[in-house]
Design an enzyme around this catalytic site. Structure first.
Site, mmCIF file in Angstrom:
data_model
loop_
_atom_site.group_PDB
_atom_site.id
_atom_site.type_symbol
_atom_site.label_atom_id
_atom_site.label_comp_id
_atom_site.label_asym_id
_atom_site.label_seq_id
_atom_site.Cartn_x
_atom_site.Cartn_y
_atom_site.Cartn_z
ATOM 1 N N GLN A 126 0.827 -1.197 0.000
ATOM 2 C CA GLN A 126 0.000 0.000 0.000
ATOM 3 C C GLN A 126 0.867 1.255 0.000
ATOM 4 O OE1 GLN A 126 -1.624 1.163 3.797
ATOM 5 N NE2 GLN A 126 -3.677 1.385 2.936
ATOM 6 N N SER A 129 1.000 6.708 2.988
ATOM 7 C CA SER A 129 1.687 7.724 3.786
ATOM 8 C C SER A 129 2.915 8.281 3.086
ATOM 9 C CB SER A 129 2.143 7.112 5.109
ATOM 10 O OG SER A 129 1.059 6.676 5.855
ATOM 11 N N GLU A 244 -10.484 -1.148 6.823
ATOM 12 C CA GLU A 244 -9.262 -1.529 7.523
ATOM 13 C C GLU A 244 -9.489 -1.556 9.030
ATOM 14 O OE1 GLU A 244 -6.055 1.182 6.951
ATOM 15 O OE2 GLU A 244 -4.521 -0.234 7.605
ATOM 16 N N SER A 375 -4.312 7.129 13.582
ATOM 17 C CA SER A 375 -3.895 7.050 14.986
ATOM 18 C C SER A 375 -5.101 7.192 15.911
ATOM 19 C CB SER A 375 -2.887 8.146 15.293
ATOM 20 O OG SER A 375 -3.535 9.395 15.280
ATOM 21 N N GLU A 377 -5.540 9.322 18.130
ATOM 22 C CA GLU A 377 -5.909 10.739 18.174
ATOM 23 C C GLU A 377 -6.812 11.108 17.000
ATOM 24 O OE1 GLU A 377 -2.826 9.563 18.528
ATOM 25 O OE2 GLU A 377 -2.426 10.002 20.631
#
Lengths: 391, 378, 391, 378
Positions: A126, A129, A244, A375, A377
């Site tokens: 993948q 990022s 995911e 994340s 957060e």
């Protein structure tokens, strides 16, 4: 309201259970149990075994070569798979790309790639990022510029899991710099053997090579490798992330891990007595079991939603947050139980018991699970905005 | 009541901090741990020349008459750079064992050589079955004539891979679990019958399992009193814990400072992530963890030499528990706040994380010491 | 570095210890121990006793009638006071107004008020917070308009602790609406018996009357009651808050409370055995003792700073945060130990043991300690900005 | 596998929620608990007429054949408005004791009257020394002829102030701590020798200590089997815990919703405090606590009627622990986020806080149930 299986579901459960009993190799089971790393060949071999039994692309509908299972069947399969001690495999093609191609791919793309994923002939990685982007995925900079029938790609992707094993990559690239960030992103398929690609290892905190940084230097990709329309990449990416999250929660595997740990607490000793006779540890284990129960029933509720035809919504964020916390706390528990042996690094069974050799590696590695896949957060930001209406 | 450092202590502090800053950066450390030896003998010599190896020992033992505070100053600064050289194993553990229990000859010959940077020590007590219990000793020292014959295996020995001499706990009488009947012996690592299996610990340093098969030593190898080794070992390990707590403060503080700098620089969604209130409060929590832990390390150092053994042990266990909990929190937060880059080998953050993870378990886990504290408090 | 007392300090300690032993009435001690509420008369009587011994305005310098103690002496006194089981008293005049008058007051104000505070002849309350302002103190709206030699005050103050006991009030009011918020605030002294003042009770979550809302309707206050200059109120308020924080931490009282709890755990039984034989409770108690030790040494370090002439800086925020957390967790521990008796409300000893009668009241009431005196959130904001430089 | 409600259940849910919303607001509740009685007998009659008091009992017992899920639906809705009427004491505890162990006569006379809203019950088992241990029973029931004479004191009896009849555990044989030898008796609250000392509990409801001095009852007062009362009592209390867990969900959710609304409205420093990221994440944590707790309450209800007693007990203790921890968190956060106004009698927040504090300790604290769970899991 009930949690009973139908007669057919019970039969299905038995069938799956028997298959794993008869087909899971002892060495695969053992490695998985003690958390030892798998080589590429080992992974592929096991996945091919699953594939031959029709147990690899388990979430896929029949028309694409999947078993067409109900949500409950999928749950039963995953529970039995985990309970048998079988690893889930590194199947980004199955879980992530497959659904995307089914929803957004051309007929040609479907015909070409889906069978090869199903047979475990390709290893997909993948490309999402980028350095500096982190949780702010939409700010990605890798450029794809159309030149005749090909896109020319320049840029770099980071945290590419098993990129060094992969022969193909699904990738988010920027095809337009002049519109709103999210609208300039496209989803494209790249041959990892193409000229101009450089895969450099990133060693993780557990001392292992799982991740990579991939550099693209004038890499030429045929235009037909675009999935969906130009600019549709962000929509596809969001579609995929929801899929995911529920997987990352890994409830079934945490249950197995927990029962292994509990068994260890009964068989390993300290000062001549089983570890579990320590009241503090005993209650900590009880607390973990209780938390797992809550996670399992939250999972059931999400599953019931899916079964009822509702797409997993932002609630899947909760499952991701709680599921990964559980993975982390179980790994802490193993380190705790390992005692002195927790310090040993990359040693073998002559130095420490096998059950504890990889305890700290896992503890270290699992710090990442609250970072990747959005994340903790970011999940909380999403829930605050989408579910709670906080701005 | 006075919490300030003496001018000598300030000098040491400046010196060690400067050394770590200028001569022991992350890259240097990586090179050192990648060597076969795993530490830098030249630097060790330099430590000796600077007087750091003798600071905490009495002047009559060849030291400079310092104490736990001085040890802590050095350990905290070492922690800030994750120094791997075996200060803890050789100076704090081994050195203290000899300073507290050594015969005049042992002091003169071995402790002097330690202070000069010529001899490396280790204290070996843990065994496969013993976990954190110092009194669980299956290794035997059978007397025959004037000699003792040692048999058994010691595991996860700090600095065991490097030690020239090892101070070993062995049973000279009593049951496997009894505190009475344990004796400490000073054993040459190269003696016949000693085999050292060394390996990396998760912080990049080296540990060893040390097996002894019919290792023969004389009565002059006894450190402390025959059968009375437990109390001495306990005190030595307590001094090690105290020093390690100071080291942990250095590591926690480094993580805090680096994370603070990171969130000020790192931009996401167009702004520094340090502008997010959640991140700010988490940094404040880290800061509080560091400062409260520092208070505990000071408490510990001040009580380490107490003649009231219960008070000493309570102080040590309290510090181990508190700093254990808080350092785990800091380490996990530092990694989480760094994101992806925090879980790589490339950045120092992950290495501090591993080092603090090791700290949490070293010489007794948080749980072990919480129970020890409770036992002593009843 | 050392924690030893000098010979003089040890003598002082002995003197204080003896005094409390001889002068603390049994009923005051008992009420304090079980957390029962004190009436106004009871409080005043005890404070007058302290005052006569010179033990009331303990932080004051000799020139204003205080004992002029060093920081260490103050620490010793407070430790002995708490260890003896004596309540600290409701002395806003002593802790808060006194230092302000010494620093900012006119000679006339000093001469008039300080002796009466010292002799416990006045009961001062604080007029800071307003409805709607909360942690955003600077947005206060109560107006003071100069009319000849008097200010005319209109508005309302809330959370006025023991306002119903007080005969005087020090108050923040707005004297200027046209400048930066902070610069338009003044500090003024108000007679609570003045016309136009209405004090209405606010019942707290513990079912007791500690707090009030005070309404000001054209209340006339002489101009000479202004402390400092017009517009200096914010500076004074900040000066005062720093003083308040270290006091709120209440380390010495938490130590006493803890040792009472530990004693209870040994004497109270469950299933025929002392409570402390429950391993879980035993370890929880150990953990609280350890946290208290950390708090105590952090307090020592702040104290050493103060003794060295440095003003308590933003570090005092840490002490406030940790100290109040400790107060809360100790109160939770008492509720835990109370078992079934925790549910009993406003009952007497015929219904439940005295030690547990006020357990939940205290637990409830102490939820406020992380809110008042600058909430935990505000303290963290302050530390983030002032100490860590985060913006 | 099906997590949806039946259409009957949806109707009940709508009905009870509507009642709480329209007829049981905070002001009404305050008035009710300020009355001498402390609850509203007219409302209780209304509950009976709506069928709520009989929902979970079998049709042959005069009920509607529902189960734990139905009880939970009612209790959660009651929780959202902190309803004080004694549904738990009378219907869940008392009613279940009779439904599970009552003689045909007891069922006909008493359970029927309960369902009709005419009789109020309580189950009294706790004693001064017993803490949370159901088997610790010092109250005696001595047999003389065909009669039993009861002596002893029961404390903190839920709904004890209101009960017309009380089901009391007493020892008919065995040691004070033994599970065997406990018998349950149905005692009239007005019987000679019974004295009820009632008082407020911290949620505004009424509890009582109930002393019995030579209270004489016949063998027909026995509920369940002679000497075998423990298992029945245990099951009854488990059903009470399950129902109370559902009530706690209602309270947690109310706190969450009210806090969410508050942070959206409340302004400080010129903006809604709900715009601060720290506040947002804390609301998310509250939300997660509510939803995960709801999962546990469902789990519990589904396993409550399990014939595997260990499975039932584990489920109940797991739910009590988990919802206990999470409700405490929610309650504390709701108060903290409301600031000053959260710690007053004036606002409902503090009342929910107290009610949840009571929940945490009711029928065994979190710690008690964690240990019970661990004991059952070994």
């Amino acid at each position: 309201m009930n949690i009973d299986y139908t007669k057919e579901e019970l039969e299905f459960q038995q069938e799956v259970r028997t298959w794993f009993k008869e087909n899971l190799p002892e060495d695969v089971k053992r490695k998985h149990q003690i958390g030892a790393p798998f080589s590429k060949d080992e992974t592929v071999a096991w996945q091919k075994t699953l594939s031959k039994a029709g147990y690899f692309v388990v979430g896929w509908p029949e028309e694409h070569g999947g078993p067409g299972w109900t949500a409950t069947q999928r749950y039963i399969f995953d529970s039995e798979r985990a309970a048998a001690g079988a690893p889930v495999g590194m199947s980004m093609g199955v879980i992530m790309l497959g659904p995307v191609l089914m929803a957004f791919g051309t007929q040609e793309q479907k015909d070409l790639y889906l069978p090869r994923i199903k047979d475990c002939d390709d290893w997909w990685c993948q490309g999402y990022s980028e350095p500096g982007a982190g949780s702010d995925l939409a700010s990605l900079k890798t450029q794809a510029v159309l030149d005749g029938d090909e896109y020319v790609i320049n840029g770099t992707k980071i945290w590419t899991t098993y990129g060094h094993h992969a022969n193909l990559c699904f990738c988010l690239v920027r095809t337009d710099n002049d519109c709103k960030q999210q609208l300039g992103i496209s989803f494209i398929l790249i041959d990892m053997e193409a000229e101009g690609i450089d895969v450099r290892p990133i060693i993780s905190i557990d001392g292992e090579h799982h991740l990579n940084q991939v550099f693209f230097d004038d890499v030429r990709v045929p235009k037909k490798n675009l999935v969906g329309a130009e600019g549709q990449g962000w929509t596809i990416a969001k579609y995929l992330l929801t899929h995911e999250r529920t997987t990352i929660a890994g409830v079934a595997d945490s249950k197995l891990n927990f029962s292994n740990l509990k068994e260890l607490a009964k068989t390993q000793t300290a000062n001549g007595a089983p570890l579990i006779e320590d009241e503090q540890l005993r209650l900590k284990i009880a607390e973990e079991e209780i938390k797992l129960l809550a996670l399992e029933y939250t999972n059931f509720r999400t599953l019931a939603d899916t079964a009822a035809g509702r797409a997993p919504g932002p609630e899947s964020s909760l499952l991701k947050v709680k599921g990964t916390e559980t993975q982390q706390s179980l790994s802490e528990l193993r380190v705790e139980m390992a005692g002195n042996y927790a310090y040993v690094w990359k040693a073998d069974e002559t130095v420490a018991p096998a059950e504890f050799l990889h305890a700290t590696e896992q503890y270290n590695f699992l710090r990442a699970c609250t970072i990747y896949g959005g994340s903790t957060e970011v999940q909380k930001n999403v829930v605050a905005k989408m579910l709670l209406g906080l701005k | 009541m006075d919490f300030s450092l003496s001018s000598e202590q300030k000098l040491i502090k400046d010196g060690v901090e400067k050394f770590v800053r200028n001569e022991y950066d992350f890259e240097t450390r990586n090179k050192i741990i990648a060597t076969e030896d795993g530490f830098d003998r030249a630097l060790w010599k330099q430590f000796a020349e600077l007087g750091w190896l003798g600071i905490s020992f009495s002047e009559e033992d060849g030291g400079f008459g310092g104490g736990a505070i001085d040890t802590n100053i050095i350990m905290e600064a070492f922690g800030s750079g994750m120094v791997v050289e075996p200060y803890l194993a050789t100076v704090v553990l081994g050195g203290n064992a000899l300073a507290l229990g050594g015969t005049p000859t042992q002091k003169e010959e071995v402790l002097g050589s330690v202070i000069a940077g010529e001899t490396l020590l280790a204290v070996a007590y843990a065994e496969t079955q013993s976990r954190f219990q110092l009194s669980d000793v299956a290794t035997t020292a059978a007397k025959s004539g004037e000699q003792y014959s040692l048999n058994g295996e010691k595991v996860v020995v700090y600095g065991g891979a490097w030690a020239d001499k090892v101070i070993v706990s062995a049973r000279t009488s009593g049951d496997q679990m009894s505190e009475a009947g344990i004796t400490l012996f000073l054993v040459d690592a190269k003696a016949s019958g000693v085999s050292v299996t060394s390996y990396q610990s998760m912080d990049g340093a080296r540990m060893a399992n040390i097996a002894m098969k019919n290792v023969t030593v004389g009565a002059d190898a006894i450190v402390g009193q025959l059968d009375q080794g437990y109390a001495l070992l306990d005190q030595v390990v307590d001094s090690g814990i105290s020093a390690l707590c100071a080291e942990a403060i250095g590591e926690m503080n480094a993580l805090f400072q680096k994370t603070l700098a990171f969130v000020k620089e790192r931009e996401q969604f167009g702004v520094a992530i340090g502008s997010f209130q959640t991140i700010q409060h988490r940094l404040v929590d880290m800061f509080m963890a560091v400062e409260s832990s520092r208070s505990m390390a000071i408490m510990n150092a001040l009580k380490l030499s107490s003649t009231d053994v219960t008070e000493r042990k309570k102080a040590v266990s309290a510090a181990k528990v508190y700093i254990g909990q808080n350092s785990r929190h800091c380490a996990q937060e530092a990694v989480q706040l760094h994101g992806g880059i925090g879980v790589t080998e490339e950045l120092d953050i992950g290495h501090y994380f591993r080092r603090l993870t090791l700290f949490c378990g070293a010489f007794g886990s948080t749980n072990h010491h919480l129970k020890r504290f409770a036992d002593l408090s009843d």
